[in-house]
Design a protein around this motif. Structure first.
Motif, PDB file in Angstrom:
ATOM      1  N   PRO A   1     -44.319  17.831  -2.463  1.00 49.28           N
ATOM      2  CA  PRO A   1     -43.570  17.440  -1.264  1.00 49.28           C
ATOM      3  C   PRO A   1     -42.963  16.037  -1.335  1.00 49.28           C
ATOM      4  N   CYS A   2     -43.268  15.272  -2.368  1.00 49.79           N
ATOM      5  CA  CYS A   2     -42.898  13.861  -2.409  1.00 49.79           C
ATOM      6  C   CYS A   2     -41.498  13.629  -2.995  1.00 49.79           C
ATOM      7  N   PRO A   3     -40.896  12.481  -2.683  1.00 52.36           N
ATOM      8  CA  PRO A   3     -39.496  12.223  -3.039  1.00 52.36           C
ATOM      9  C   PRO A   3     -39.169  12.233  -4.532  1.00 52.36           C
ATOM     10  N   TRP A   4     -40.116  11.830  -5.376  1.00 50.57           N
ATOM     11  CA  TRP A   4     -39.824  11.733  -6.807  1.00 50.57           C
ATOM     12  C   TRP A   4     -40.390  12.902  -7.617  1.00 50.57           C
ATOM     13  N   ALA A   5     -40.769  14.000  -6.916  1.00 55.96           N
ATOM     14  CA  ALA A   5     -41.340  15.163  -7.610  1.00 55.96           C
ATOM     15  C   ALA A   5     -40.312  15.848  -8.506  1.00 55.96           C
ATOM     16  N   ALA A   6     -39.114  16.064  -7.989  1.00 53.11           N
ATOM     17  CA  ALA A   6     -38.098  16.779  -8.777  1.00 53.11           C
ATOM     18  C   ALA A   6     -37.772  16.027 -10.063  1.00 53.11           C
ATOM     19  N   SER A   7     -37.701  14.712  -9.976  1.00 53.41           N
ATOM     20  CA  SER A   7     -37.421  13.904 -11.154  1.00 53.41           C
ATOM     21  C   SER A   7     -38.506  14.085 -12.207  1.00 53.41           C
ATOM     22  N   PHE A   8     -39.764  14.090 -11.764  1.00 48.10           N
ATOM     23  CA  PHE A   8     -40.853  14.236 -12.738  1.00 48.10           C
ATOM     24  C   PHE A   8     -40.877  15.645 -13.323  1.00 48.10           C
ATOM     25  N   VAL A   9     -40.628  16.651 -12.499  1.00 50.33           N
ATOM     26  CA  VAL A   9     -40.594  18.025 -13.012  1.00 50.33           C
ATOM     27  C   VAL A   9     -39.562  18.149 -14.123  1.00 50.33           C
ATOM     28  N   ARG A  10     -38.371  17.604 -13.909  1.00 51.61           N
ATOM     29  CA  ARG A  10     -37.333  17.667 -14.937  1.00 51.61           C
ATOM     30  C   ARG A  10     -37.792  16.988 -16.221  1.00 51.61           C
ATOM     31  N   TYR A  11     -38.439  15.829 -16.090  1.00 53.46           N
ATOM     32  CA  TYR A  11     -38.923  15.115 -17.272  1.00 53.46           C
ATOM     33  C   TYR A  11     -39.995  15.930 -17.994  1.00 53.46           C
TER      34      TYR A  11
ATOM     35  N   ASP B   1     -44.500  27.540  -5.671  1.00 57.07           N
ATOM     36  CA  ASP B   1     -43.237  28.261  -5.837  1.00 57.07           C
ATOM     37  C   ASP B   1     -42.075  27.308  -6.085  1.00 57.07           C
ATOM     38  N   ARG B   2     -42.098  26.132  -5.453  1.00 52.44           N
ATOM     39  CA  ARG B   2     -41.026  25.170  -5.700  1.00 52.44           C
ATOM     40  C   ARG B   2     -41.006  24.760  -7.174  1.00 52.44           C
ATOM     41  N   ALA B   3     -42.192  24.494  -7.728  1.00 55.99           N
ATOM     42  CA  ALA B   3     -42.265  24.116  -9.144  1.00 55.99           C
ATOM     43  C   ALA B   3     -41.798  25.258 -10.041  1.00 55.99           C
ATOM     44  N   LEU B   4     -42.239  26.482  -9.736  1.00 50.95           N
ATOM     45  CA  LEU B   4     -41.847  27.639 -10.541  1.00 50.95           C
ATOM     46  C   LEU B   4     -40.338  27.864 -10.480  1.00 50.95           C
TER      47      LEU B   4
ATOM     48  N   MET C   1     -38.106  25.687 -10.108  1.00 51.24           N
ATOM     49  CA  MET C   1     -37.447  24.643 -10.893  1.00 51.24           C
ATOM     50  C   MET C   1     -37.595  24.877 -12.396  1.00 51.24           C
ATOM     51  N   GLY C   2     -38.465  25.838 -12.760  1.00 52.78           N
ATOM     52  CA  GLY C   2     -38.635  26.172 -14.169  1.00 52.78           C
ATOM     53  C   GLY C   2     -39.918  25.669 -14.793  1.00 52.78           C
ATOM     54  N   LEU C   3     -40.756  24.981 -14.014  1.00 55.29           N
ATOM     55  CA  LEU C   3     -42.014  24.462 -14.545  1.00 55.29           C
ATOM     56  C   LEU C   3     -43.100  25.533 -14.494  1.00 55.29           C
ATOM     57  N   LYS C   4     -43.867  25.640 -15.555  1.00 49.79           N
ATOM     58  CA  LYS C   4     -45.041  26.512 -15.570  1.00 49.79           C
ATOM     59  C   LYS C   4     -46.277  25.625 -15.421  1.00 49.79           C
ATOM     60  N   PRO C   5     -46.829  25.511 -14.213  1.00 47.95           N
ATOM     61  CA  PRO C   5     -47.957  24.585 -13.998  1.00 47.95           C
ATOM     62  C   PRO C   5     -49.157  24.955 -14.859  1.00 47.95           C
ATOM     63  N   THR C   6     -49.771  23.945 -15.456  1.00 49.50           N
ATOM     64  CA  THR C   6     -50.941  24.192 -16.308  1.00 49.50           C
ATOM     65  C   THR C   6     -52.222  24.342 -15.498  1.00 49.50           C
TER      66      THR C   6
END
Length: 344
Positions: free
Chosen positions: A68-78, A145-148, A150-155
């Motif tokens: 839910p935090c502002p810099w989450a999308a940036s970290f997911v991409r990285y 679901d937001r992470a998924l 975006m293409g991230l597979k959470p460990t």
């Protein structure tokens, strides 16, 4: 004859000793296996910077993202560009006064999760008091679901401020969601030596803050800790891995006086060495909260100094050297889950 009897007794004792989860996962008997885990990725730019430095330049092996935090999308991409062990830091609280975030599900969908400002509640107590288990499940699914999407597979999954561990109906949904998605849930179901130390330290800290602590006072027990072994077995039987232990209070570590950044970091290195000596053989997760610098984080929270010291400790060559000399194995949630999948 006596020697044979002694040998039989020893063999019997070894056979009766419950195997650690690390041993069940195929790690060598008697070895300490550790996941150094950076919480709060995605919370701020500094949090992202500290997480990346701790993993790429230090001994940290895993992290989790506050979706839910502002810099989450940036970290997911990285995390997708530079693959790393990244899970979801399931977030049901927004604890800072002036830096707030909101449920991904939206206020109308989960009204029990938001305060008068429309943000997530500041404290665990308020979440337990106001939110239903259905609302909690809806929100943690939305974060995954937001992470998924975006293409991230959470460990793995874990819980910001431990909120999901403080109310049995929430814990049940946490485990259920992990099983449904096939994603490991962080849970300590073994000897829990370091967890008992962590929980005691946190309780004393809170009692002192409230002016209720007295030397020699009897401290209350914890329901989750009392049922940890049984819950761990339940998770293991569902096909997910389980920790033997957990340490979560490095944020409380500060040397006497007004230390500079270097002294604070060195103090934390010494403390990490101490808990690694203290832990019993098995699989443990050690939680840190790393910041890459202190330029603006003090505007968010007074914890900036501690978080910067965590990053300095994670990247200190002395800690890396100690881990190698002690024969401690570092691992990731991805490796742990792969090992679990190979066990019938």
């Amino acid at each position: 004859m006596i020697g044979c009897l002694i040998l039989l007794v020893l063999e019997s004792a070894i056979a009766q000793r419950a195997a650690t989860y690390a041993e069940m996962l195929g790690y060598p008997t008697g070895v300490k296996v550790v996941i150094f885990h950076v919480d709060d990725a995605g919370m701020s730019y500094e949090s992202n910077e500290g997480t990346i430095k701790s993993i790429e330049n230090g001994v940290a092996t895993s992290c989790s993202i506050m979706m839910p935090c502002p810099w989450a999308a940036s970290f997911v991409r990285y995390a997708m560009q530079e693959p790393m062990d990244a899970g979801i830091h399931l977030t049901l609280t927004s604890e800072w006064k002036d830096y707030r975030w909101h449920p991904i599900s939206g206020k109308k969908a989960v009204p029990g999760l938001v305060d008068a400002e429309g943000s997530l509640w500041p404290s665990v107590r308020e979440v337990v008091q106001h939110a239903s288990a259905d609302e909690v499940e809806m929100e943690i699914r939305a974060q995954i679901d937001r992470a998924l999407e975006m293409g991230l597979k959470p460990t793995h999954l874990d819980s910001h401020m431990g909120t999901l561990f403080y109310h049995p109906p929430f814990l049940e949904r946490y485990i259920k969601v992990g099983v449904d998605y096939g994603i490991p849930v962080m849970f300590p179901g073994g000897n829990n030596k370091l967890l008992k130390i962590s929980m005691r330290d946190n309780l004393i800290k809170q009692l002192k803050k409230d002016g209720k602590f007295r030397e020699g006072m009897e401290l209350p027990g914890n329901e989750m800790l009392e049922n940890a072994a049984e819950i761990g077995q339940q998770i293991w039987k569902s096909g997910l891995p389980v920790l033997d232990d957990l340490h979560s209070v490095s944020g409380n570590w500060k040397p006497e006086g007004n230390p500079d950044d270097k002294a604070w970091g060195e103090y934390k290195v010494a403390q990490f060495k101490s808990i690694l000596r203290e832990m019993e053989p098995g699989l443990a997760m050690v939680i840190v909260h790393s910041n890459g610098d202190r330029k603006t984080f003090d505007r968010i929270s007074s914890s900036g100094g501690s978080r910067y010291a965590d990053m300095l400790a994670m990247t200190d060559p002395e800690l890396k050297k100690f881990i190698a000399e002690e024969g401690i194995l570092l691992t990731t949630w991805q490796e742990v889950m792969e090992r679990r999948k190979n066990i019938k």
